[in-house]
Design a protein around this motif. Structure first.
Motif, PDB file in Angstrom:
ATOM      1  N   SER A  52      -3.342  45.525  43.894  1.00  0.00           N
ATOM      2  CA  SER A  52      -2.786  46.046  42.644  1.00  0.00           C
ATOM      3  C   SER A  52      -3.080  45.106  41.484  1.00  0.00           C
ATOM      4  CB  SER A  52      -1.280  46.254  42.779  1.00  0.00           C
ATOM      5  OG  SER A  52      -0.989  47.249  43.726  1.00  0.00           O
ATOM      6  N   GLN A  53      -2.940  43.811  41.736  1.00  0.00           N
ATOM      7  CA  GLN A  53      -3.212  42.821  40.700  1.00  0.00           C
ATOM      8  C   GLN A  53      -4.692  42.817  40.325  1.00  0.00           C
ATOM      9  OE1 GLN A  53      -2.078  38.843  41.749  1.00  0.00           O
ATOM     10  NE2 GLN A  53      -2.504  38.003  39.720  1.00  0.00           N
ATOM     11  N   VAL A  54      -5.545  42.874  41.338  1.00  0.00           N
ATOM     12  CA  VAL A  54      -6.980  42.911  41.069  1.00  0.00           C
ATOM     13  C   VAL A  54      -7.342  44.162  40.284  1.00  0.00           C
ATOM     14  CG1 VAL A  54      -9.269  43.023  42.111  1.00  0.00           C
ATOM     15  CG2 VAL A  54      -7.521  41.569  43.131  1.00  0.00           C
ATOM     16  N   PHE A  55      -6.812  45.301  40.711  1.00  0.00           N
ATOM     17  CA  PHE A  55      -7.123  46.567  40.053  1.00  0.00           C
ATOM     18  C   PHE A  55      -6.664  46.557  38.593  1.00  0.00           C
ATOM     19  CE2 PHE A  55      -6.114  50.924  38.799  1.00  0.00           C
ATOM     20  CZ  PHE A  55      -7.297  51.570  39.102  1.00  0.00           C
ATOM     21  N   SER A  56      -5.441  46.095  38.345  1.00  0.00           N
ATOM     22  CA  SER A  56      -4.915  46.084  36.980  1.00  0.00           C
ATOM     23  C   SER A  56      -5.721  45.168  36.067  1.00  0.00           C
ATOM     24  CB  SER A  56      -3.448  45.654  36.986  1.00  0.00           C
ATOM     25  OG  SER A  56      -3.313  44.331  37.501  1.00  0.00           O
ATOM     26  N   THR A  57      -6.350  44.143  36.647  1.00  0.00           N
ATOM     27  CA  THR A  57      -7.186  43.238  35.855  1.00  0.00           C
ATOM     28  C   THR A  57      -8.562  43.839  35.590  1.00  0.00           C
ATOM     29  OG1 THR A  57      -6.055  41.302  36.777  1.00  0.00           O
ATOM     30  CG2 THR A  57      -8.212  40.944  35.761  1.00  0.00           C
TER      31      THR A  57
ATOM     32  N   VAL B  85     -20.081  40.563  27.988  1.00  0.00           N
ATOM     33  CA  VAL B  85     -19.321  41.720  27.513  1.00  0.00           C
ATOM     34  C   VAL B  85     -18.281  42.084  28.570  1.00  0.00           C
ATOM     35  CG1 VAL B  85     -19.458  44.147  26.826  1.00  0.00           C
ATOM     36  CG2 VAL B  85     -21.273  42.553  26.171  1.00  0.00           C
ATOM     37  N   ALA B  86     -17.040  42.294  28.136  1.00  0.00           N
ATOM     38  CA  ALA B  86     -15.908  42.441  29.068  1.00  0.00           C
ATOM     39  C   ALA B  86     -15.819  43.839  29.657  1.00  0.00           C
ATOM     40  CB  ALA B  86     -14.602  42.075  28.370  1.00  0.00           C
ATOM     41  N   ASP B  87     -16.854  44.234  30.413  1.00  0.00           N
ATOM     42  CA  ASP B  87     -16.803  45.515  31.107  1.00  0.00           C
ATOM     43  C   ASP B  87     -16.164  45.316  32.480  1.00  0.00           C
ATOM     44  OD1 ASP B  87     -18.928  44.112  32.298  1.00  0.00           O
ATOM     45  OD2 ASP B  87     -19.867  45.979  32.939  1.00  0.00           O
ATOM     46  N   ILE B  88     -16.235  46.341  33.321  1.00  0.00           N
ATOM     47  CA  ILE B  88     -15.612  46.266  34.649  1.00  0.00           C
ATOM     48  C   ILE B  88     -16.187  45.109  35.466  1.00  0.00           C
ATOM     49  CG2 ILE B  88     -15.340  47.479  36.847  1.00  0.00           C
ATOM     50  CD1 ILE B  88     -15.345  50.098  35.243  1.00  0.00           C
ATOM     51  N   THR B  89     -17.502  44.992  35.482  1.00  0.00           N
ATOM     52  CA  THR B  89     -18.150  43.951  36.280  1.00  0.00           C
ATOM     53  C   THR B  89     -17.783  42.557  35.784  1.00  0.00           C
ATOM     54  OG1 THR B  89     -20.002  45.436  36.721  1.00  0.00           O
ATOM     55  CG2 THR B  89     -20.366  43.098  37.120  1.00  0.00           C
TER      56      THR B  89
ATOM     57  N   TYR C 129     -12.298  37.309  37.289  1.00  0.00           N
ATOM     58  CA  TYR C 129     -11.130  37.235  38.181  1.00  0.00           C
ATOM     59  C   TYR C 129     -11.498  36.589  39.515  1.00  0.00           C
ATOM     60  CZ  TYR C 129      -6.965  38.580  40.763  1.00  0.00           C
ATOM     61  OH  TYR C 129      -5.812  38.543  41.518  1.00  0.00           O
ATOM     62  N   ALA C 130     -12.642  36.981  40.066  1.00  0.00           N
ATOM     63  CA  ALA C 130     -13.053  36.431  41.362  1.00  0.00           C
ATOM     64  C   ALA C 130     -13.335  34.936  41.269  1.00  0.00           C
ATOM     65  CB  ALA C 130     -14.294  37.163  41.875  1.00  0.00           C
ATOM     66  N   ALA C 131     -13.913  34.506  40.147  1.00  0.00           N
ATOM     67  CA  ALA C 131     -14.220  33.085  39.977  1.00  0.00           C
ATOM     68  C   ALA C 131     -12.952  32.246  39.892  1.00  0.00           C
ATOM     69  CB  ALA C 131     -15.059  32.877  38.716  1.00  0.00           C
TER      70      ALA C 131
ATOM     71  N   PHE D 283     -13.869  39.329  48.095  1.00  0.00           N
ATOM     72  CA  PHE D 283     -13.881  40.591  48.845  1.00  0.00           C
ATOM     73  C   PHE D 283     -13.017  41.636  48.146  1.00  0.00           C
ATOM     74  CE2 PHE D 283     -11.902  43.424  51.954  1.00  0.00           C
ATOM     75  CZ  PHE D 283     -13.026  44.009  52.513  1.00  0.00           C
ATOM     76  N   GLU D 284     -11.776  41.269  47.823  1.00  0.00           N
ATOM     77  CA  GLU D 284     -10.862  42.221  47.197  1.00  0.00           C
ATOM     78  C   GLU D 284     -11.381  42.658  45.821  1.00  0.00           C
ATOM     79  OE1 GLU D 284     -10.043  39.323  48.407  1.00  0.00           O
ATOM     80  OE2 GLU D 284      -8.379  39.514  49.842  1.00  0.00           O
ATOM     81  N   THR D 285     -11.888  41.679  45.057  1.00  0.00           N
ATOM     82  CA  THR D 285     -12.314  41.979  43.684  1.00  0.00           C
ATOM     83  C   THR D 285     -13.502  42.926  43.662  1.00  0.00           C
ATOM     84  OG1 THR D 285     -11.521  39.826  42.922  1.00  0.00           O
ATOM     85  CG2 THR D 285     -13.114  40.982  41.522  1.00  0.00           C
ATOM     86  N   TYR D 286     -14.535  42.604  44.416  1.00  0.00           N
ATOM     87  CA  TYR D 286     -15.737  43.439  44.340  1.00  0.00           C
ATOM     88  C   TYR D 286     -15.579  44.750  45.099  1.00  0.00           C
ATOM     89  CZ  TYR D 286     -17.997  39.688  41.855  1.00  0.00           C
ATOM     90  OH  TYR D 286     -18.313  38.754  40.906  1.00  0.00           O
ATOM     91  N   SER D 287     -14.619  44.813  46.017  1.00  0.00           N
ATOM     92  CA  SER D 287     -14.290  46.108  46.621  1.00  0.00           C
ATOM     93  C   SER D 287     -13.666  47.028  45.574  1.00  0.00           C
ATOM     94  CB  SER D 287     -13.314  45.914  47.793  1.00  0.00           C
ATOM     95  OG  SER D 287     -13.915  45.190  48.845  1.00  0.00           O
ATOM     96  N   ILE D 288     -12.806  46.470  44.735  1.00  0.00           N
ATOM     97  CA  ILE D 288     -12.194  47.262  43.661  1.00  0.00           C
ATOM     98  C   ILE D 288     -13.232  47.663  42.624  1.00  0.00           C
ATOM     99  CG2 ILE D 288     -10.544  47.176  41.747  1.00  0.00           C
ATOM    100  CD1 ILE D 288      -9.222  47.519  44.440  1.00  0.00           C
ATOM    101  N   VAL D 289     -14.119  46.741  42.280  1.00  0.00           N
ATOM    102  CA  VAL D 289     -15.179  47.049  41.306  1.00  0.00           C
ATOM    103  C   VAL D 289     -16.043  48.199  41.811  1.00  0.00           C
ATOM    104  CG1 VAL D 289     -17.298  46.166  40.240  1.00  0.00           C
ATOM    105  CG2 VAL D 289     -15.249  44.740  40.283  1.00  0.00           C
ATOM    106  N   ALA D 290     -16.459  48.125  43.086  1.00  0.00           N
ATOM    107  CA  ALA D 290     -17.264  49.205  43.662  1.00  0.00           C
ATOM    108  C   ALA D 290     -16.490  50.516  43.692  1.00  0.00           C
ATOM    109  CB  ALA D 290     -17.701  48.818  45.080  1.00  0.00           C
TER     110      ALA D 290
END
Length: 271
Positions: free
Chosen positions: A36-41, A217-221, A227-229, A235-242
């Protein structure tokens, strides 16, 4: 649903499976504090992604249509300019073009504007434009516009050439000028041929908009990268991005297919 060679319906089981996976992931995101935290970010960058895609694609379509019409004109010079543009731009990777426009093209454009408006600046009617005045966001949009316009130009050219020449000659015999023939006869028929590949380019631009993250540029990626850095939850961050990109691209693909079916039915009724 699509009919196969035996006349039966091809039920979209792939869509059911994809929807089930998406539903499970949505439940996981809602139930897990980490996800949830990753997604909201990460989702904060969705606005930039949508903006870059919509504006970039709209401008690319307009420029692509102009290039296509130049390529089909009666002027040899315009045809050669259009072909030169298409071949050069298609031969440069989008990422390279993004860097080139951001760090070479943008300063050059600012210099040109300042050179043209020098008398106005000296008269105090306008201020000198600085390179930093052209934001990285708009440089990214400009790069995507130029990069995709070459591909879209070929889509428009193929669709226009697919229109029966006899109908164009009949319209000319009725006294319609070149613009009227294009607006009333050519384009309404060409759009049915153009729409599927144009839709594919639109979906591709949604994905390629992630390249703007290399400019910060502050897009999704980019939001996911930052956030991941900081959290080391790759794993959680790029799973949400995908997941977010899949929701966007699959949703757009379904909408475009629905629009294609409507246009085919409308074309069948008109005939």
């Amino acid at each position: 649903m699509r009919a196969d060679g035996n006349g039966s319906k091809d039920f979209p089981w792939w869509l059911v499976a994809l929807g089930a996976i998406g539903l499970v992931l949505a439940v996981v995101i809602a139930a897990s504090d980490i996800y949830s935290q990753v997604f909201s970010t990460v989702v904060r960058g969705a606005r930039i992604t949508v903006f870059v895609t919509l504006v970039g694609f709209a401008l690319a379509s307009l420029l692509g249509l102009v290039i296509a019409l130049m390529g089909l004109s009666g002027s040899l010079a315009l045809r050669q300019i259009a072909r030169f543009y298409v071949e050069v731009i298609r031969g440069v990777p989008i990422l390279v073009l993004l860097f080139y426009i951001a760090f070479v093209g943008a300063p050059g454009l600012v210099w040109l504007i300042n050179a043209v408006t020098a008398p106005l600046q000296q008269a105090g009617l306008m201020e000198e434009i600085l390179v930093r005045d052209l934001s990285l966001l708009w440089r990214a949009v400009l790069a995507l516009m130029i990069g995709y316009s070459a591909f879209i130009a070929e889509v428009f050219r193929a669709g226009i050439l697919a229109v029966d020449e006899g109908q164009i000659e009949a319209a000319e015999a009725l006294g319609l000028n070149r613009w009227q023939r294009f607006r009333l006869i050519v384009f309404p028929q060409a759009i049915r041929t153009i729409l599927p590949p144009l839709g594919n380019d639109f979906v591709a631009m949604v994905k390629d908009s992630s390249l703007v993250s290399v400019l910060g540029v502050a897009d999704i990626t980019q939001m996911g990268k930052v956030y991941a850095a900081g959290s080391f939850r790759f794993f959680e961050t790029y799973s949400i991005v995908a997941y977010i990109y899949l929701v966007l691209t699959v949703g757009l693909s379904l909408l475009l297919r629905r629009l294609e079916r409507r246009m085919r039915r409308a074309g069948g009724d008109a005939s």
